[in-house]
Every structure is written in C-alpha cells, then in structure tokens.
Design an enzyme around this catalytic site. Sequence first.
Site, mmCIF file in Angstrom:
data_model
loop_
_atom_site.group_PDB
_atom_site.id
_atom_site.type_symbol
_atom_site.label_atom_id
_atom_site.label_comp_id
_atom_site.label_asym_id
_atom_site.label_seq_id
_atom_site.Cartn_x
_atom_site.Cartn_y
_atom_site.Cartn_z
ATOM 1 N N LYS A 12 1.842 1.945 -5.138
ATOM 2 C CA LYS A 12 2.377 1.323 -6.370
ATOM 3 C C LYS A 12 1.452 1.558 -7.565
ATOM 4 C CE LYS A 12 2.416 -2.624 -4.263
ATOM 5 N NZ LYS A 12 2.130 -2.170 -2.877
ATOM 6 N N ASP A 59 0.808 -1.222 0.000
ATOM 7 C CA ASP A 59 0.000 0.000 0.000
ATOM 8 C C ASP A 59 0.842 1.274 0.000
ATOM 9 O OD1 ASP A 59 -2.290 -1.636 0.103
ATOM 10 O OD2 ASP A 59 -2.173 -1.733 2.286
ATOM 11 N N GLY A 106 -4.453 -4.441 -3.745
ATOM 12 C CA GLY A 106 -5.447 -3.410 -4.022
ATOM 13 C C GLY A 106 -4.690 -2.178 -4.461
ATOM 14 N N HIS A 107 -4.798 -1.837 -5.732
ATOM 15 C CA HIS A 107 -4.033 -0.719 -6.278
ATOM 16 C C HIS A 107 -5.002 0.359 -6.757
ATOM 17 C CE1 HIS A 107 -0.436 -3.620 -7.175
ATOM 18 N NE2 HIS A 107 -0.768 -3.562 -5.902
ATOM 19 N N GLN A 110 2.033 -6.094 -3.158
ATOM 20 C CA GLN A 110 2.512 -6.194 -1.773
ATOM 21 C C GLN A 110 3.815 -5.392 -1.608
ATOM 22 O OE1 GLN A 110 1.522 -9.605 -3.244
ATOM 23 N NE2 GLN A 110 -0.448 -8.739 -2.726
HETATM 24 P P1 GDP Z 1 -0.719 0.201 -3.549
HETATM 25 O O1 GDP Z 1 -1.304 -1.058 -3.016
HETATM 26 O O2 GDP Z 1 0.751 0.298 -3.288
HETATM 27 O O3 GDP Z 1 -1.054 0.461 -4.991
HETATM 28 O O4 GDP Z 1 -1.378 1.379 -2.721
HETATM 29 P P2 GDP Z 1 -2.959 1.532 -2.408
HETATM 30 O O5 GDP Z 1 -3.621 2.035 -3.630
HETATM 31 O O6 GDP Z 1 -3.499 0.333 -1.751
HETATM 32 O O7 GDP Z 1 -2.902 2.630 -1.267
HETATM 33 C C1 GDP Z 1 -2.381 3.901 -1.490
HETATM 34 C C2 GDP Z 1 -3.507 4.941 -1.225
HETATM 35 O O8 GDP Z 1 -2.934 6.232 -1.135
HETATM 36 C C3 GDP Z 1 -4.509 5.011 -2.356
HETATM 37 O O9 GDP Z 1 -5.767 5.335 -1.810
HETATM 38 C C4 GDP Z 1 -4.002 6.156 -3.219
HETATM 39 O O10 GDP Z 1 -5.032 6.825 -3.944
HETATM 40 C C5 GDP Z 1 -3.416 7.078 -2.177
HETATM 41 N N1 GDP Z 1 -2.251 7.848 -2.609
HETATM 42 C C6 GDP Z 1 -1.263 7.485 -3.471
HETATM 43 N N2 GDP Z 1 -0.309 8.451 -3.520
HETATM 44 C C7 GDP Z 1 -0.704 9.422 -2.676
HETATM 45 C C8 GDP Z 1 -0.126 10.658 -2.257
HETATM 46 O O11 GDP Z 1 0.952 11.054 -2.662
HETATM 47 N N3 GDP Z 1 -0.825 11.391 -1.325
HETATM 48 C C9 GDP Z 1 -2.020 10.978 -0.820
HETATM 49 N N4 GDP Z 1 -2.600 11.738 0.091
HETATM 50 N N5 GDP Z 1 -2.581 9.810 -1.194
HETATM 51 C C10 GDP Z 1 -1.933 9.037 -2.089
HETATM 52 P P1 IMO Z 2 -0.910 -4.274 -2.156
HETATM 53 O O1 IMO Z 2 -0.466 -4.813 -3.503
HETATM 54 C C1 IMO Z 2 -0.957 -4.711 2.169
HETATM 55 C C2 IMO Z 2 -0.973 -8.802 3.733
HETATM 56 C C3 IMO Z 2 -2.214 -9.300 4.437
HETATM 57 C C4 IMO Z 2 -1.591 -10.263 5.433
HETATM 58 C C5 IMO Z 2 -0.453 -10.876 4.638
HETATM 59 C C6 IMO Z 2 -0.771 -12.244 4.027
HETATM 60 O O2 IMO Z 2 -2.183 -3.539 -2.203
HETATM 61 O O3 IMO Z 2 0.212 -3.518 -1.533
HETATM 62 P P2 IMO Z 2 -2.281 -12.990 1.976
HETATM 63 O O4 IMO Z 2 -3.744 -12.819 1.720
HETATM 64 O O5 IMO Z 2 -1.405 -12.373 0.934
HETATM 65 O O6 IMO Z 2 -1.901 -14.410 2.282
HETATM 66 O O7 IMO Z 2 -2.021 -12.177 3.349
HETATM 67 O O8 IMO Z 2 -0.144 -9.943 3.602
HETATM 68 N N1 IMO Z 2 -1.196 -8.274 2.380
HETATM 69 C C7 IMO Z 2 -1.163 -6.970 2.053
HETATM 70 N N2 IMO Z 2 -0.977 -5.885 2.818
HETATM 71 N N3 IMO Z 2 -1.093 -4.566 0.838
HETATM 72 C C8 IMO Z 2 -1.233 -5.649 0.047
HETATM 73 O O9 IMO Z 2 -1.209 -5.600 -1.301
HETATM 74 C C9 IMO Z 2 -1.315 -6.933 0.656
HETATM 75 N N4 IMO Z 2 -1.480 -8.191 0.184
HETATM 76 C C10 IMO Z 2 -1.393 -9.001 1.247
HETATM 77 O O10 IMO Z 2 -2.900 -8.251 5.068
HETATM 78 O O11 IMO Z 2 -1.021 -9.546 6.495
HETATM 79 MG MG MG Z 3 -2.870 -1.689 -1.829
#
Ligand code: GDP
Ligand code: IMO
Ligand code: MG
Length: 424
Positions: A16, A13, A40-41, A223
């Site tokens: 990415k 998170d 979750g991206h 991840q």
């Molecule tokens: P990922 O799993 O690495 O793709 O990240 P996620 O999408 O799960 O979580 C990142 C969250 O932060 C998302 O809701 C994005 O929309 C938000 N986000 C990404 N870059 C920024 C930033 O520079 N500032 C803020 N405030 N939010 C951001």
């Molecule tokens: P993105 O791509 C954050 C965590 C789960 C749990 C552990 C193992 O959005 O960054 P799993 O279901 O993979 O066997 O769970 O990994 N986890 C994540 N945490 N972002 C993710 O993906 C994750 N994918 C798995 O919460 O702790």
């Molecule tokens: Mg994510």
Amino acid sequence: MPVRVIIGAQWGDEGKGKVTDFYAKEADAIVRFQGGNNAGHTIMAGDKTFKLHLLPSGIIREDKLSVIGNGVVIDPDVLLREIDELRAMGILANNLRISDRAHLIMPYHKLLDGAEESFRGKEKIGTTKRGIGPCYSDKISRLGIRMEDLLDPEKLREKLNFVIPLKQKLLMAYNIDVQLQIEPIYAHLLEISEKTAPLITDTSVLLRKMLKDGKSILLEGAQGTMLDVDHGTYPFTTSSNTTVGGAVTGTGLPASAIENVTGIVKAYTTRVGEGPFPTELDDEIGYHLGQAGKEFGTTTGRSRRCGWLDLVVVKHAVETSGITEIALTKIDVLTGLKELKVCTAYNIDGRITDNFPAGKAESIRPIYKNLNGWDELDTKMVLKEGHTSLPKEMREYMAFIEKYTGARISMVSIGPHREETIIL
Ligand code: GDP
Ligand code: IMO
Ligand code: MG
C-alpha cells in the site's frame, strides 16, 4: 479524481505504501483514516527507503498536505519520533494536520495490549503490542482521550483523574505490577500538546472544503480486508475497519465523494500474526516466497507467513469495498516458479463455496487452479516497452485474476522502487 481510496485486499503488507506514494503525485492531500502505528508502509524513492508507521505516505512529497484523520489512533511519542526521523532524512514534514477527534494511545493501552495477549495464552492474536486494540476499545466505550483534549488542560486532567484509576484496576486484574502515576502522564501530555497544538484541527472540515474546491484527495488504508474487525478473520483481526467504510467514518468525507477504490493485491498471500490462512505453504515454496519477497514485518520484524494467491479472499475484498481497480504488486517475486496455484474455492466439510465464511476458517480446504509460471522477467525492458513485454504466462495470470474478481488490473508493480511500476 476527487477521492481515491487505497485498500489492502489481503492480510496487510500488500504494498500500500508504494502504491500510495505513486498516486500521491497526482493528489493534493493524502490522508490516513484508520489504524495506528501497527502499520508499516515502505517507500523506496531514489536512494532513500522510508518506513512509515503513523504518518501518511504522502508526507515524503513536501508540496502535499498530509492528514491524520479522526479514525486513526495516535501514539504521540511515535508521532514525534517519526517526524524527527524524517527530518533527519531531509523531509521537513511541515505540511501535516491531525484531526482533533483522533484518539490517543496511552501508556496503559500498551500495557493492556501485552496483558490481554498473555491472558489469551495459546489463543493469542499475535498483535503488534502497540496498544491499538485497547485504544479502540476505549474509543467505543467512550473512555478515550482525544487530540482535542490536548488543547484543554483542565478537561484533560479531569479525564485522566477519571480513567486512570479504572485502568489501574484492570492492570491489577491481569496481575500487572505497574503503578500508573497521573501527574507524570499529565505532564508528558502537556509537553506533547506544546509540540502538536499547531497541527491539531478539524480535518473533516478541511477535507470537505478541499473537496468543494475541486482538489483531489487520496485516502491511504492500513492493514488489509482480512484484518477488518467486521469483515476479516475475527477475532484474528485488528481493531478497526480496514475496508472502504473506514475511509468514510475515519475522515468525515461523504461516501458519495469516493470515485475510485484501488485494491492492493499482492501476487501471492502473506500474513503476520496468528489466525486462519487457507493457502499457507509450510514447505520450500513458502520459504522461497518469504526469501524472494523479503517477507519480514516492517513494524515488528517478524517473518511473514507465505502462501499461494487466494482469489476467494481477493473477491471478498473486491465485493466488500467495491474495489473498482486492482494494483497488483510483487509479481516479480513469482518469477522462476514452474507452476503457480491460485485458490478459486473452498471445500468446507464437503461443501464447496467461493465466499469467505464467518467461522470454520480452520476447516477450509482450498481448491486450486494450476497456472503456468514464467522463467524470466526483464524488468528494464518492461519498463522501457510497457506491459506488452511482460511474459505471456504473467499476462495469463493477470487475466485470470481479472476474470475471477471482475475488477480490472490498472497497475502492476514489478519491484520495490518507485519507478518499477507499470500503468495498464
Ligand atoms: P504495506 O504495509 O502494504 O505498505 O506493505 P509493506 O511496505 O509493509 O510491505 C511491502 C514490501 O514489499 C515493502 O518492503 C516494499 O518495498 C516491497 N514491495 C512493494 N512492491 C513491490 C514489488 O512490486 N516487488 C517487490 N519485490 N517488492 C515490493
Ligand atoms: P500494514 O498497514 C500486517 C496484524 C498483527 C496481528 C493483528 C492485530 O503494514 O499492512 P494489532 O496490533 O493491529 O492489534 O494486531 O493484525 N497487523 C498487521 N499485519 N500488516 C499490518 O499493517 C498490520 N497491522 C496489524 O500482526 O495479527
Ligand atoms: Mg506493512
């Protein structure tokens, strides 16, 4: 830029999805190489917000090729649902190819994920319960069902006849009262096969051909480094290699083709699920980071645990994956905090180290360096005038990260929207 890899440098998170979307505009193909719909991206483009779990973030750029590589585990129902959801948002998702070597997440994998978690009790991992671990276990045990099997109904049936009774025994051992029925599972897979067959191909050959033709390829990690099954906080990890090696084995591209490894670093740290988190803040600052950063999981909706930036973790990521440049995200979230702490070393039972240990993570006491915060961030002005108008203290924070890790910050993200991005 033939091959760029996007790697999460913390516990996932990091942003990415947003950074992949940014670099996707200069790539010919965008490829997922590991993980599954545990990811979750989020991408905010124009007035639309896309939340992708399985499809590569490049899918929203319709002129690009999107690839699900052999290292990914695929829940076929999620795949079809995600395509439908995109179509409802006006994205045709026609330019998708799926590796014939990728493994399928089966109904029993999801049941077993839940069963294993219950069995662990208070030692649970806190998985996303998407069947990821059991599916990768079957891959390594050579019991997996692959996308290629969807193209060969005879072989598929044989495999199901062999593996399902075994899974039934396992479910019984876990006291799960479910009868697995081979016929409906087989029939459902045949339906899936009809819908996906045109997408299934040897993507490693396809990608190597693109490489030869001088095309540029973007590999999107899921991840983060600390969730890597080898280099993360085992056993509180996911079940794949999230570090750079996963990009090689998960695509069939040669390691020598990788020119750039971009590490995505959130300006503070978050983690979802159980497991060690040395700089976790169980106080009002932790709460503030969660609120200001909207730190709720994209996949499960769980609140993310929050804490200070841990540079021991980031250095571990930089060194493990050979990160050549850092994209620093969510630095806007730190605005308004008077003083910022960054962890520069650990005290583990009296021993000081700047390496993340294999075990004993629960005994880590973080050692912090205090840095000055900044009161205001004028996003509009920064986007107009560039990085020189970032607050002085923010630039000091960034310089400290660069000096500590030895990696250059090449991008700063100051908001969730596509355009809230500064290239340095
Ligand atoms: P990922 O799993 O690495 O793709 O990240 P996620 O999408 O799960 O979580 C990142 C969250 O932060 C998302 O809701 C994005 O929309 C938000 N986000 C990404 N870059 C920024 C930033 O520079 N500032 C803020 N405030 N939010 C951001
Ligand atoms: P993105 O791509 C954050 C965590 C789960 C749990 C552990 C193992 O959005 O960054 P799993 O279901 O993979 O066997 O769970 O990994 N986890 C994540 N945490 N972002 C993710 O993906 C994750 N994918 C798995 O919460 O702790
Ligand atoms: Mg994510």
